[in-house]
Design a protein around this motif. Structure first.
Motif, mmCIF file in Angstrom:
data_model
loop_
_atom_site.group_PDB
_atom_site.id
_atom_site.type_symbol
_atom_site.label_atom_id
_atom_site.label_comp_id
_atom_site.label_asym_id
_atom_site.label_seq_id
_atom_site.Cartn_x
_atom_site.Cartn_y
_atom_site.Cartn_z
ATOM 1 N N ILE A 171 -6.250 25.354 -33.012
ATOM 2 C CA ILE A 171 -5.307 24.438 -33.658
ATOM 3 C C ILE A 171 -5.997 23.789 -34.852
ATOM 4 N N LYS A 172 -5.542 24.144 -36.029
ATOM 5 C CA LYS A 172 -6.116 23.607 -37.266
ATOM 6 C C LYS A 172 -5.170 22.634 -37.960
ATOM 7 N N ASP A 173 -3.870 22.761 -37.714
ATOM 8 C CA ASP A 173 -2.863 21.928 -38.350
ATOM 9 C C ASP A 173 -2.959 20.488 -37.849
ATOM 10 N N GLY A 174 -3.041 19.544 -38.780
ATOM 11 C CA GLY A 174 -3.190 18.138 -38.421
ATOM 12 C C GLY A 174 -2.027 17.594 -37.611
ATOM 13 N N LYS A 175 -0.798 18.004 -37.955
ATOM 14 C CA LYS A 175 0.369 17.514 -37.217
ATOM 15 C C LYS A 175 0.374 18.049 -35.789
ATOM 16 N N GLU A 176 -0.042 19.286 -35.607
ATOM 17 C CA GLU A 176 -0.088 19.850 -34.256
ATOM 18 C C GLU A 176 -1.185 19.187 -33.428
ATOM 19 N N ARG A 177 -2.304 18.881 -34.057
ATOM 20 C CA ARG A 177 -3.384 18.178 -33.353
ATOM 21 C C ARG A 177 -2.927 16.767 -32.956
ATOM 22 N N GLN A 178 -2.195 16.100 -33.843
ATOM 23 C CA GLN A 178 -1.678 14.773 -33.531
ATOM 24 C C GLN A 178 -0.662 14.857 -32.394
ATOM 25 N N GLU A 179 0.183 15.872 -32.405
ATOM 26 C CA GLU A 179 1.154 16.057 -31.319
ATOM 27 C C GLU A 179 0.435 16.267 -29.991
ATOM 28 N N LEU A 180 -0.631 17.064 -30.011
ATOM 29 C CA LEU A 180 -1.393 17.295 -28.785
ATOM 30 C C LEU A 180 -2.107 16.019 -28.344
ATOM 31 N N ALA A 181 -2.578 15.222 -29.279
ATOM 32 C CA ALA A 181 -3.199 13.937 -28.919
ATOM 33 C C ALA A 181 -2.169 13.045 -28.223
ATOM 34 N N ARG A 182 -0.937 13.021 -28.725
ATOM 35 C CA ARG A 182 0.135 12.235 -28.089
ATOM 36 C C ARG A 182 0.458 12.765 -26.694
ATOM 37 N N LEU A 183 0.484 14.082 -26.549
ATOM 38 C CA LEU A 183 0.736 14.680 -25.233
ATOM 39 C C LEU A 183 -0.387 14.339 -24.258
ATOM 40 N N ASN A 184 -1.631 14.333 -24.740
ATOM 41 C CA ASN A 184 -2.758 13.937 -23.891
ATOM 42 C C ASN A 184 -2.639 12.466 -23.491
ATOM 43 N N ASN B 278 -9.714 13.691 -24.407
ATOM 44 C CA ASN B 278 -9.270 14.830 -25.225
ATOM 45 C C ASN B 278 -8.403 14.339 -26.383
ATOM 46 N N GLY B 279 -7.533 13.376 -26.103
ATOM 47 C CA GLY B 279 -6.692 12.812 -27.159
ATOM 48 C C GLY B 279 -7.525 12.166 -28.248
ATOM 49 N N ILE B 280 -8.534 11.411 -27.855
ATOM 50 C CA ILE B 280 -9.424 10.776 -28.839
ATOM 51 C C ILE B 280 -10.143 11.834 -29.668
ATOM 52 N N ASP B 281 -10.597 12.896 -29.028
ATOM 53 C CA ASP B 281 -11.309 13.960 -29.737
ATOM 54 C C ASP B 281 -10.423 14.685 -30.751
ATOM 55 N N LEU B 282 -9.111 14.628 -30.552
ATOM 56 C CA LEU B 282 -8.173 15.300 -31.453
ATOM 57 C C LEU B 282 -7.806 14.465 -32.679
ATOM 58 N N LEU B 283 -8.186 13.204 -32.690
ATOM 59 C CA LEU B 283 -7.825 12.335 -33.806
ATOM 60 C C LEU B 283 -8.500 12.776 -35.098
ATOM 61 N N GLU B 284 -7.840 12.464 -36.199
ATOM 62 C CA GLU B 284 -8.382 12.784 -37.517
ATOM 63 C C GLU B 284 -9.628 11.954 -37.812
ATOM 64 N N GLU B 285 -10.267 12.288 -38.912
ATOM 65 C CA GLU B 285 -11.366 11.465 -39.391
ATOM 66 C C GLU B 285 -10.771 10.125 -39.836
ATOM 67 N N ASN B 286 -11.460 9.030 -39.580
ATOM 68 C CA ASN B 286 -10.967 7.674 -39.868
ATOM 69 C C ASN B 286 -9.629 7.398 -39.180
#
Length: 180
Positions: free
Chosen positions: A59-72, A94-102
């Motif tokens: 998963i490279k897409d930022g929106k998909e990573r954010q969606e997965l962070a919300r699911l976590n 896992n959700g924290i690890d998926l967050l963007e930089e800053n």
């Protein structure tokens, strides 16, 4: 595929490369997410999130990573509500690890929720060192007194759980000064 014996399943799975495993898990998780709604999605939440977490490497897409962070976050809350504190902490981490930089700038609400929930989950599973590290990070970025109160509550409860009543009072004093 459905295998009649676990060993057959394990043998077939062992033949896959890591990239194939990641892709397979990601595809399974996405199919569940896309083809399930409402109450049924809630019932399959852990299964879906587990698959998506196993496929997170692709998963490279930022929106998909954010969606997965919300699911976590959702899975972590659900696990915590069921007194499954270690799995809850795992989902929240896992959700924290998926967050963007800053993330405290770009994804403030999601970041605050993940840190607040993981602080409480760490306290509930008795890992006070992790709890304090997460609490410090959250308190350094929390904007409002109400947001800070939730974090301080976990710290106070952790002191009480250790029968450190003086420590609980020491933790409570700064927040009491803010609200009085």
């Amino acid at each position: 595929y459905v295998f009649h014996h676990d060993r057959i399943h394990e043998a077939a799975y062992s033949l896959l490369t890591d990239e194939e495993k990641w892709t397979l898990h990601h595809r399974i998780g996405r199919l569940i997410l896309q083809n399930t709604a409402g109450e049924e999605l809630s019932a399959k939440l852990f299964y879906m999130v587990d698959h998506l977490n196993l496929g997170v490497q692709i998963i490279k897409d930022g929106k998909e990573r954010q969606e997965l962070a919300r699911l976590n976050l959702e899975a972590g809350r659900k696990a915590k509500a069921s007194a499954a504190y270690a799995p809850a902490f795992g989902y929240l981490k896992n959700g924290i690890d998926l967050l963007e930089e800053n993330p405290w700038i770009k994804q403030y609400d999601l970041t605050l929720d993940l840190y607040t929930e993981s602080t409480e989950a760490a306290y509930l599973m008795g890992d006070y060192e992790k709890m304090n590290a997460l609490a410090e990070a959250a308190l350094a970025h929390a904007k409002t007194t109400l947001e800070k109160i939730k974090i301080y509550t976990s710290r106070i409860n952790a002191c009480i759980a250790r029968e450190d009543y003086k420590g609980a009072i020491d933790v409570a004093m700064p927040i009491l000064k803010l609200i009085t």
